[in-house]
Design a protein around this motif. Structure first.
Motif, PDB file in Angstrom:
ATOM      1  N   GLU A  55       1.427  11.048  -1.396  1.00 13.52           N
ATOM      2  CA  GLU A  55       2.705  10.912  -0.686  1.00 13.52           C
ATOM      3  C   GLU A  55       3.522   9.721  -1.195  1.00 13.52           C
ATOM      4  O   GLU A  55       4.711   9.623  -0.939  1.00 13.52           O
ATOM      5  CB  GLU A  55       2.500  10.713   0.821  1.00 13.52           C
ATOM      6  CG  GLU A  55       1.939  11.895   1.557  1.00 13.52           C
ATOM      7  CD  GLU A  55       0.425  11.840   1.592  1.00 13.52           C
ATOM      8  OE1 GLU A  55      -0.102  10.870   2.164  1.00 13.52           O
ATOM      9  OE2 GLU A  55      -0.205  12.749   1.016  1.00 13.52           O
ATOM     10  N   ASN A  56       2.828   8.788  -1.825  1.00 12.05           N
ATOM     11  CA  ASN A  56       3.516   7.573  -2.246  1.00 12.05           C
ATOM     12  C   ASN A  56       4.296   7.740  -3.539  1.00 12.05           C
ATOM     13  O   ASN A  56       5.101   6.880  -3.894  1.00 12.05           O
ATOM     14  CB  ASN A  56       2.511   6.439  -2.447  1.00 12.05           C
ATOM     15  CG  ASN A  56       1.903   6.000  -1.131  1.00 12.05           C
ATOM     16  OD1 ASN A  56       2.449   6.311  -0.068  1.00 12.05           O
ATOM     17  ND2 ASN A  56       0.795   5.297  -1.176  1.00 12.05           N
ATOM     18  N   ARG A  57       4.013   8.849  -4.262  1.00  8.73           N
ATOM     19  CA  ARG A  57       4.542   8.924  -5.629  1.00  8.73           C
ATOM     20  C   ARG A  57       6.062   8.887  -5.649  1.00  8.73           C
ATOM     21  O   ARG A  57       6.668   8.266  -6.506  1.00  8.73           O
ATOM     22  CB  ARG A  57       4.012  10.183  -6.334  1.00  8.73           C
ATOM     23  CG  ARG A  57       2.485  10.172  -6.300  1.00  8.73           C
ATOM     24  CD  ARG A  57       1.814  10.559  -7.561  1.00  8.73           C
ATOM     25  NE  ARG A  57       0.386  10.260  -7.386  1.00  8.73           N
ATOM     26  CZ  ARG A  57      -0.587  11.173  -7.369  1.00  8.73           C
ATOM     27  NH1 ARG A  57      -0.292  12.452  -7.550  1.00  8.73           N
ATOM     28  NH2 ARG A  57      -1.836  10.819  -7.201  1.00  8.73           N
ATOM     29  N   GLN A  58       6.670   9.543  -4.656  1.00 14.04           N
ATOM     30  CA  GLN A  58       8.129   9.557  -4.571  1.00 14.04           C
ATOM     31  C   GLN A  58       8.658   8.116  -4.457  1.00 14.04           C
ATOM     32  O   GLN A  58       9.633   7.755  -5.102  1.00 14.04           O
ATOM     33  CB  GLN A  58       8.558  10.376  -3.347  1.00 14.04           C
ATOM     34  CG  GLN A  58      10.052  10.588  -3.230  1.00 14.04           C
ATOM     35  CD  GLN A  58      10.524  11.760  -4.074  1.00 14.04           C
ATOM     36  OE1 GLN A  58       9.728  12.564  -4.555  1.00 14.04           O
ATOM     37  NE2 GLN A  58      11.819  11.835  -4.281  1.00 14.04           N
ATOM     38  N   GLY A  59       7.970   7.301  -3.619  1.00 11.80           N
ATOM     39  CA  GLY A  59       8.359   5.891  -3.457  1.00 11.80           C
ATOM     40  C   GLY A  59       8.250   5.137  -4.766  1.00 11.80           C
ATOM     41  O   GLY A  59       9.113   4.333  -5.124  1.00 11.80           O
ATOM     42  N   LEU A  60       7.185   5.427  -5.509  1.00 10.31           N
ATOM     43  CA  LEU A  60       6.997   4.771  -6.800  1.00 10.31           C
ATOM     44  C   LEU A  60       8.101   5.148  -7.776  1.00 10.31           C
ATOM     45  O   LEU A  60       8.601   4.312  -8.532  1.00 10.31           O
ATOM     46  CB  LEU A  60       5.664   5.192  -7.404  1.00 10.31           C
ATOM     47  CG  LEU A  60       4.489   4.285  -7.096  1.00 10.31           C
ATOM     48  CD1 LEU A  60       3.228   4.862  -7.702  1.00 10.31           C
ATOM     49  CD2 LEU A  60       4.763   2.904  -7.694  1.00 10.31           C
ATOM     50  N   VAL A  61       8.469   6.426  -7.740  1.00 14.44           N
ATOM     51  CA  VAL A  61       9.550   6.889  -8.606  1.00 14.44           C
ATOM     52  C   VAL A  61      10.827   6.117  -8.264  1.00 14.44           C
ATOM     53  O   VAL A  61      11.565   5.680  -9.159  1.00 14.44           O
ATOM     54  CB  VAL A  61       9.753   8.415  -8.456  1.00 14.44           C
ATOM     55  CG1 VAL A  61      10.974   8.877  -9.224  1.00 14.44           C
ATOM     56  CG2 VAL A  61       8.514   9.156  -8.919  1.00 14.44           C
ATOM     57  N   LEU A  62      11.063   5.923  -6.953  1.00 10.12           N
ATOM     58  CA  LEU A  62      12.214   5.124  -6.518  1.00 10.12           C
ATOM     59  C   LEU A  62      12.173   3.729  -7.132  1.00 10.12           C
ATOM     60  O   LEU A  62      13.194   3.215  -7.624  1.00 10.12           O
ATOM     61  CB  LEU A  62      12.205   4.953  -4.999  1.00 10.12           C
ATOM     62  CG  LEU A  62      12.735   6.076  -4.132  1.00 10.12           C
ATOM     63  CD1 LEU A  62      12.878   5.579  -2.714  1.00 10.12           C
ATOM     64  CD2 LEU A  62      14.104   6.526  -4.661  1.00 10.12           C
ATOM     65  N   ALA A  63      10.994   3.099  -7.086  1.00  3.17           N
ATOM     66  CA  ALA A  63      10.860   1.743  -7.610  1.00  3.17           C
ATOM     67  C   ALA A  63      11.202   1.714  -9.093  1.00  3.17           C
ATOM     68  O   ALA A  63      11.937   0.836  -9.561  1.00  3.17           O
ATOM     69  CB  ALA A  63       9.458   1.215  -7.361  1.00  3.17           C
ATOM     70  N   SER A  91       0.834  -1.211   0.000  1.00  3.90           N
ATOM     71  CA  SER A  91       0.000   0.000   0.000  1.00  3.90           C
ATOM     72  C   SER A  91       0.867   1.259   0.000  1.00  3.90           C
ATOM     73  O   SER A  91       0.403   2.314  -0.423  1.00  3.90           O
ATOM     74  CB  SER A  91      -0.932  -0.010   1.209  1.00  3.90           C
ATOM     75  OG  SER A  91      -0.190   0.130   2.393  1.00  3.90           O
ATOM     76  N   VAL A  92       2.133   1.165   0.444  1.00  2.00           N
ATOM     77  CA  VAL A  92       2.998   2.352   0.402  1.00  2.00           C
ATOM     78  C   VAL A  92       3.354   2.729  -1.032  1.00  2.00           C
ATOM     79  O   VAL A  92       3.957   3.767  -1.249  1.00  2.00           O
ATOM     80  CB  VAL A  92       4.301   2.181   1.216  1.00  2.00           C
ATOM     81  CG1 VAL A  92       3.991   1.924   2.679  1.00  2.00           C
ATOM     82  CG2 VAL A  92       5.179   1.090   0.653  1.00  2.00           C
ATOM     83  N   LEU A  93       3.024   1.865  -1.994  1.00  2.00           N
ATOM     84  CA  LEU A  93       3.293   2.214  -3.394  1.00  2.00           C
ATOM     85  C   LEU A  93       2.007   2.529  -4.160  1.00  2.00           C
ATOM     86  O   LEU A  93       2.020   2.706  -5.368  1.00  2.00           O
ATOM     87  CB  LEU A  93       4.050   1.076  -4.096  1.00  2.00           C
ATOM     88  CG  LEU A  93       5.470   0.817  -3.596  1.00  2.00           C
ATOM     89  CD1 LEU A  93       6.122  -0.272  -4.430  1.00  2.00           C
ATOM     90  CD2 LEU A  93       6.307   2.088  -3.653  1.00  2.00           C
TER      91      LEU A  93
END
Lengths: 457, 457
Positions: free
Chosen positions: B354-362, B346-348
């Protein structure tokens, strides 16, 4: 910039790291404990075999040697040991700076992990015993074996429990537990000794093995009843009836539903094609039935045994048997060695005057254990000329299931240390005595040796 | 009358019983967790196979489904879950009246037991990978494979770590951990896909497999270094040098002492004659080397891998291989499913801003993971006409070792949830993409199918 700056703050990370800090030390403790367990089981087992005794006996004695009685390598907090009693914890402290509070929590986590592994070990053991038992074989030996089994359960149970209560003033629940521990003949040990003597296929051998199987089932029902009594702490006649009925319904129900379980297992083993296609469905069945048994307040092992019993002999089953062996080889010794390690034999040291009463108890249990099984030979009817002594003697060795009683009794607190030690001594001695007694009662020369001599001449 | 009256007082017994009271409920919780794990791994693995992907991928996805991301059947306190989040604890409470304090302690004990079983699972997995790797094979493929391996470790590690630190402001330790997780190619997945395509014995196949093996070894050394950094919480150059040296000395030392270990194993396997005569000595070796690795602050799995690597190919070794399979089948899924279950996808979720940065990381990790391996093909020298693209693509799939990084990183607290989820997504996607990419880079038709078509015409 919500994510990396806030959520990856070093302080946050260090906090989480501190909590998980002990995990590698707990793992190191578990690894060391397993090394000790495997060394003890293998060295003990091999020595026992060289001396012509069953290996399981050596694993048990190996456990006694590494446990609370001698080397203190493997000790458990439930038996009253603290972290400073454990030699392994001392070793762990050589490699890591562990704070005093952390030592206790690491010791407890590590001991709990070994206890859970031991419980998985006894579940696999009973599943394997269930797989080895054959429902149809049982029906063939029929009434003779059933009578021998029932007498062999009732006689030592009644004599043992009554004797402990009335001769030795032991409270009811420990007395019932110790009496129950006298009931179950070891299928494994008995059939192994019989086959070594070349008498496995004789009429006596067939009756002994059949009775030992029924006996094990009865023993597990008795254990379920007794262990639940120990949990509630009182003898409630309603509870006894509930447990006997539920244990019987559970076992008979599993056997009746067996065809369905069996079909589900075979279908899934065929359908699945990735690694573990046979062993995983079998384990799901065994674990599910173990869970159901605990859910209705019986013992997990009753479920594991039932799961093994219902799987029919087929090619897939034979493949399963082979795959269960290494898994059992890895997990079962953890159980046997733990049982031995939990025993504190010093409570039976005859030099200490207070121990003598406990020793007398042990002698009493051994006498009841032997006589209570020898008389079963005379319960056989309609078989003139049968070797009644041999049948009775063949029923003497207690083993796995007797140790399961001692282990569960100790874990639940129903057995105090002297009584627990007395039961372990009873299991060890009946197993030590059975092979020479059996050789004597069948006459000296093993059949196979005679046949070989004939063939040579 | 010292013994039975004083030592068997019911109050005394009830006290001990109360302490042990929770043990059967913890066991029931472990049994339920294992049932969930085995169902998830088998259903996931089979589905994955039907869709032509490696089964390990399905086990991982199965873990995600039963874990914190979806069904909440298997959740862990270290990931911030409490007993009330666990659906299994709710099930347990249906069968037993558990006090609120007991619920938390049971939840923690049960989760700790599953974590230890998962760690034993990854030890067995790396032992098995070690057994499958062949030191002499490695020497044959020689320099080509070594160059491919080194480029394939250095490029994604450097690009990944630097990118995370400088483009995304991730702190050093999590960045190094994520960079390290990009390094190791999955031997299992790669060799399976190659053999399915009929290219395992081609020059490209040989180089890929050899490089994947070396790569795994390098990856494990990198893991040992990175995990220790995570433990101490800082990048100390002296510490880095100590770890690289100790990991190298440990691995090279084990290989040099390998002849001795190997002899000890074969002698004891021959000398022992009771059950477990092969598998127990092998496990003692694996556990001992795992313990030694943790004792000098490296990872247990490095020891397990070294133990597998040094056992020479003989009849006994082949028997060992067979016996390790069912043990791995039972223990390894606990690891894979736990890794999946710990991930909170769910963090992605892209719907939450707020999760978009995490998705960009992925996305960044995936791009680095793919490009960092594809370029390795152009590192091959002196082999004109070789299919460089195929070699690079063959190195893409991450697998077991990548998951080991994610699992250890999560357990040690070095990786926060979004980064951990990004790594898992990277492992899943590289593995999903590799089979179609490989098929494309080798040209469409698998060799075996072509041969069969020739034979038929």
């Amino acid at each position: 910039m919500n994510y990396p700056l806030e959520q990856l703050l070093p302080s946050n990370y260090l906090l989480a790291a501190a909590e998980a800090e002990n995990a590698p030390i707990v793992l190191a403790g578990v690894l060391l404990s397993l090394i000790v367990i495997y060394l003890a089981s293998k060295l003990g087992g091999e020595l026992s075999r060289k001396l012509d005794f069953p290996p399981v006996l050596g694993e048990l004695v190996g456990g006694v040697v590494v446990g609370a009685s001698a080397l203190n390598l493997l000790v458990f907090p439930e038996s009253g040991a603290s972290a400073s009693d454990s030699f392994l914890m001392t070793v762990l402290q050589l490699f890591d700076d562990i704070s005093p509070e952390a030592v206790t929590s690491i010791f407890e986590s590590q001991s709990e992990a070994i206890s859970i592994l031991a419980e998985l070990g006894v579940i696999v053991l009973l599943f394997e015993i269930g797989l080895e038992s054959d429902l149809r074989e049982l029906q063939k030996v029929g009434y003779q074996a059933a009578v021998v089994a029932v007498v062999g359960v009732v006689a030592p149970f009644a004599a043992g429990t009554a004797g402990l209560m009335f001769l030795f003033n032991v409270p009811t629940i420990p007395a019932v537990f110790a009496g129950a521990a006298l009931t179950a003949t070891s299928i494994g040990i008995t059939s192994k000794v019989l086959s070594e003597l070349g008498h496995l296929k004789s009429a006596e051998g067939q009756i002994i093995v059949g009775a030992a199987v029924i006996d094990d089932v009865l023993g597990i029902i008795v254990l379920a009843v007794v262990a639940s009594l120990a949990k509630t702490g009182e003898v409630d006649i309603f509870n006894v009836v509930y447990l006997i009925v539920s244990a019987t319904v559970f076992l008979v129900g599993s056997i009746l539903l067996g065809k369905f379980f069996n079909k589900a297992f075979h279908l899934s083993a065929e359908f699945f094609q990735t690694r573990g296609n046979i062993v995983i469905p079998a384990f799901i069945l065994a674990l599910l039935m173990s869970f159901l048994a605990t859910a209705i307040h019986l013992e997990a092992i009753l479920g594991a045994f039932a799961a093994g019993l219902v799987l029919d002999e087929t090619d897939t089953r034979n493949e399963l048997d082979e795959q269960v062996i290494p898994i059992a080889d890895i997990l079962v010794p953890i159980f046997f060695v733990s049982v031995g390690a939990r025993v504190d034999l010093s409570v039976l040291n005859p030099v200490v005057p207070e121990n003598r009463q406990g020793l007398v108890l042990a002698v009493f249990l051994i006498v009841v254990a032997i006589i209570g099984k020898i008389i079963t030979g005379w319960a056989v009817f309609g078989k003139p000329g049968i070797n009644r002594l041999a049948i009775g003697v063949g029923m003497i060795p207690r083993g796995e299931v007797g140790l399961v009683f001692a282990g569960i009794g100790a874990a639940s607190g129903a057995l105090d240390k002297p009584l627990q030690a007395a039961i372990i001594i009873m299991v060890i001695l009946t197993t030590f005595l059975a092979p020479p007694f059996l050789r004597f009662s069948f006459g000296d020369a093993p059949k196979e040796v005679v046949e070989e001599a004939d063939a040579a001449s």
